[in-house]
Design an enzyme around this catalytic site. Structure first.
Site, PDB file in Angstrom:
ATOM      1  N   GLY A  46       0.634  -1.321   0.310  1.00 20.43           N
ATOM      2  CA  GLY A  46      -0.181   0.145   0.288  1.00 20.43           C
ATOM      3  C   GLY A  46       0.978   0.698  -0.110  1.00 20.43           C
ATOM      4  O   GLY A  46       2.089   1.020   0.400  1.00 20.43           O
ATOM      5  N   GLN A  51       3.371   9.845   1.621  1.00 19.58           N
ATOM      6  CA  GLN A  51       5.006   9.109   1.536  1.00 19.58           C
ATOM      7  C   GLN A  51       5.396   9.746   0.136  1.00 19.58           C
ATOM      8  O   GLN A  51       7.234   9.651  -0.167  1.00 19.58           O
ATOM      9  CB  GLN A  51       4.475   8.220   1.603  1.00 19.58           C
ATOM     10  CG  GLN A  51       4.232   6.763   2.807  1.00 19.58           C
ATOM     11  CD  GLN A  51       4.158   6.088   2.622  1.00 19.58           C
ATOM     12  OE1 GLN A  51       2.482   5.505   2.138  1.00 19.58           O
ATOM     13  NE2 GLN A  51       4.769   4.988   3.237  1.00 19.58           N
ATOM     14  N   CYS A  93       6.757   0.121   7.335  1.00 20.58           N
ATOM     15  CA  CYS A  93       6.203   1.461   6.612  1.00 20.58           C
ATOM     16  C   CYS A  93       7.391   1.371   5.587  1.00 20.58           C
ATOM     17  O   CYS A  93       8.320   1.996   5.582  1.00 20.58           O
ATOM     18  CB  CYS A  93       5.960   2.515   7.560  1.00 20.58           C
ATOM     19  SG  CYS A  93       5.638   3.981   6.773  1.00 20.58           S
ATOM     20  N   LEU A  94       7.459   1.985   4.288  1.00 16.48           N
ATOM     21  CA  LEU A  94       8.094   2.331   3.260  1.00 16.48           C
ATOM     22  C   LEU A  94       8.773   3.953   3.544  1.00 16.48           C
ATOM     23  O   LEU A  94       9.761   3.901   3.704  1.00 16.48           O
ATOM     24  CB  LEU A  94       7.574   2.606   1.789  1.00 16.48           C
ATOM     25  CG  LEU A  94       7.073   1.309   1.399  1.00 16.48           C
ATOM     26  CD1 LEU A  94       6.723   1.590   0.093  1.00 16.48           C
ATOM     27  CD2 LEU A  94       8.103   0.001   0.988  1.00 16.48           C
ATOM     28  N   HIS A 135      -3.752   1.136   7.998  1.00 14.20           N
ATOM     29  CA  HIS A 135      -2.288   1.915   7.826  1.00 14.20           C
ATOM     30  C   HIS A 135      -2.299   3.240   6.686  1.00 14.20           C
ATOM     31  O   HIS A 135      -1.864   4.057   7.409  1.00 14.20           O
ATOM     32  CB  HIS A 135      -1.045   0.810   6.819  1.00 14.20           C
ATOM     33  CG  HIS A 135       0.341   1.516   7.206  1.00 14.20           C
ATOM     34  ND1 HIS A 135       0.881   0.553   7.339  1.00 14.20           N
ATOM     35  CD2 HIS A 135       0.832   2.050   6.436  1.00 14.20           C
ATOM     36  CE1 HIS A 135       2.273   1.252   7.784  1.00 14.20           C
ATOM     37  NE2 HIS A 135       2.304   2.459   6.731  1.00 14.20           N
ATOM     38  N   GLU A 136      -2.776   2.788   5.599  1.00 11.43           N
ATOM     39  CA  GLU A 136      -2.642   4.338   4.706  1.00 11.43           C
ATOM     40  C   GLU A 136      -3.824   5.344   5.261  1.00 11.43           C
ATOM     41  O   GLU A 136      -3.372   6.363   4.830  1.00 11.43           O
ATOM     42  CB  GLU A 136      -3.414   3.668   2.707  1.00 11.43           C
ATOM     43  CG  GLU A 136      -2.690   2.613   2.870  1.00 11.43           C
ATOM     44  CD  GLU A 136      -0.902   2.954   3.134  1.00 11.43           C
ATOM     45  OE1 GLU A 136      -0.403   3.958   3.024  1.00 11.43           O
ATOM     46  OE2 GLU A 136      -0.181   1.621   3.023  1.00 11.43           O
ATOM     47  N   HIS A 139      -1.284   7.679   7.452  1.00 10.89           N
ATOM     48  CA  HIS A 139      -0.731   8.278   6.511  1.00 10.89           C
ATOM     49  C   HIS A 139      -1.777   9.019   6.122  1.00 10.89           C
ATOM     50  O   HIS A 139      -1.403  10.394   6.347  1.00 10.89           O
ATOM     51  CB  HIS A 139      -0.549   7.657   5.442  1.00 10.89           C
ATOM     52  CG  HIS A 139       0.874   6.327   5.788  1.00 10.89           C
ATOM     53  ND1 HIS A 139       1.618   7.135   6.292  1.00 10.89           N
ATOM     54  CD2 HIS A 139       1.030   5.473   5.396  1.00 10.89           C
ATOM     55  CE1 HIS A 139       2.562   6.140   6.050  1.00 10.89           C
ATOM     56  NE2 HIS A 139       2.484   5.210   6.241  1.00 10.89           N
TER      57      HIS A 139
HETATM   58 ZN   LIG Z   1       3.655   3.888   6.148  1.00  9.38          ZN
END
Ligand SMILES: [Zn+2]
Length: 171
Positions: A46, A51, A93-94, A135-136, A139
């Site tokens: 995702g 991000q 998380c990226l 999670h998204e 964000h």
């Molecule tokens: Zn993340």
């Protein structure tokens, strides 16, 4: 369409609530395509627009990592309508490389948002998909998964992250 650089911990855009999208235009469509490419290349399940340094409420999700287009979800203004149960699973998380921690999330959720045709979508999800949505959605609300950990754990991770930022490991 291109791969966009993913911003990491320490960038203020990650802790700001993103703006709602009023209408889908070509720019949003283009960004969504670039986000998909970026998510697949990372690779991640995702991605949220903050991000890639865009302060708008847009997310992409694909548990199949590009293998099956039926799994692909692009949502503007995603929000949780309801949630049920709890599930403790390791999460990463990226935007926070090299940190994985167990996070408590609902096991089932109903998510509402707008697709790229401008139509309202209601999606029921459970397990991993529910987790990725949560999670998204966090964000786009300026929240990171480490914000959901205990204060002690959070401060330990913060110290570790601060060090990485200072030594240039995360930029
Ligand atoms: Zn993340």
């Amino acid at each position: 369409m291109s791969i966009i650089e993913i911003v990491t911990y320490g960038n203020p855009i990650l802790t700001k609530k993103a703006e709602k999208i009023k209408n889908i235009n070509e720019k949003i469509e283009e960004l969504a395509q670039s986000m998909l490419q970026t998510m697949y290349a990372a690779p991640g399940l995702g991605l949220a627009a903050p991000q890639v340094n865009r302060g708008i409420q847009l997310i992409t999700v694909d548990l199949s990592r590009g293998e099956d287009s039926k799994n692909l979800i692009i949502l503007a203004n995603p929000e949780l309508v309801s949630q049920e149960g709890t599930l403790l699973l390791e999460e990463g998380c990226l935007s926070i490389p090299d940190i994985q921690e167990k996070v408590l999330r609902p096991s089932r959720v109903v998510v509402k948002g707008m697709d790229l045709e401008g139509k309202e979508r209601i999606i029921e999800a459970e397990g991993l998909l529910a987790r990725v949505f949560c999670h998204e959605i966090d964000h786009v609300n300026g929240k990171l998964f480490i914000d959901r950990l205990s204060p002690l754990k959070k401060s330990l991770i913060r110290k570790k992250l601060k060090k990485s930022v200072q030594t240039g490991k995360i930029l």
